[in-house]
Write a protein that holds these residues in place. Structure first.
Motif, PDB file in Angstrom:
ATOM      1  N   SER A 270      46.934  35.085  37.130  1.00  0.00           N
ATOM      2  CA  SER A 270      46.725  36.324  36.379  1.00  0.00           C
ATOM      3  C   SER A 270      45.476  36.303  35.499  1.00  0.00           C
ATOM      4  CB  SER A 270      47.950  36.627  35.524  1.00  0.00           C
ATOM      5  OG  SER A 270      48.102  35.641  34.533  1.00  0.00           O
TER       6      SER A 270
ATOM      7  N   LEU B 246      42.219  43.912  38.060  1.00  0.00           N
ATOM      8  CA  LEU B 246      42.991  44.212  39.264  1.00  0.00           C
ATOM      9  C   LEU B 246      44.394  44.682  38.896  1.00  0.00           C
ATOM     10  CD1 LEU B 246      41.976  41.142  41.457  1.00  0.00           C
ATOM     11  CD2 LEU B 246      41.029  43.455  41.507  1.00  0.00           C
TER      12      LEU B 246
ATOM     13  N   THR C 299      42.875  37.866  37.732  1.00  0.00           N
ATOM     14  CA  THR C 299      43.124  39.265  38.082  1.00  0.00           C
ATOM     15  C   THR C 299      42.975  40.169  36.860  1.00  0.00           C
ATOM     16  OG1 THR C 299      45.516  38.947  37.831  1.00  0.00           O
ATOM     17  CG2 THR C 299      44.604  38.684  40.038  1.00  0.00           C
TER      18      THR C 299
END
Length: 134
Positions: A98, A106, A101
């Motif tokens: 994470s 994202l 991202t």
């Protein structure tokens, strides 16, 4: 702490570029003298002058644009920072994580096209113009 004989009008503490320029001008003075000259002092009711070094040093850090506090993700949990290295897991999967991202903005459901090279993997976000190397 120096005792003052007469009350001077206290100036507002300098900040930002003005603070940096004043500190450069006062190059040969001590830290305390620089802090006082930049307005980082108080006079007590007994006319005792106290230099506030913490406020002065924090103002210098802010003026230089140095970010000491970590950027929390809003829910109070710091988590692990991105190391830009990953390993193949025991089940053969690659987990990006994470931290990456979130940094890329994202969202769940974003799709990628995978292109395999000899010693690299290219991830190309579908609907995006930039290429993401992993």
């Amino acid at each position: 702490m120096a005792k003052k004989k007469k009350m001077e009008s206290k100036m507002e503490p300098l900040e930002g570029q003005a603070l940096l320029e004043k500190v450069r001008e006062l190059g040969n003075l001590s830290k305390e003298e620089k802090a006082r000259a930049c307005g980082y002092y108080t006079v007590t009711k007994n006319d005792v002058e106290r230099v506030n070094m913490m406020k002065f040093l924090n103002a210098l850090i802010d003026a230089e644009g140095i970010e000491l506090d970590s950027k929390a993700n809003g829910n109070g949990r710091g988590g692990r920072s991105a190391s830009y290295r990953i390993s193949v897991q025991s089940n053969g999967n690659l987990l990006i994580g994470s931290a990456y991202t979130k940094q890329m903005g994202l969202q769940p459901g974003d799709e990628f096209e995978i292109t395999l090279g000899r010693k690299h993997i290219h991830l190309k976000q579908l609907g995006a113009e930039e290429e993401i190397d992993a």
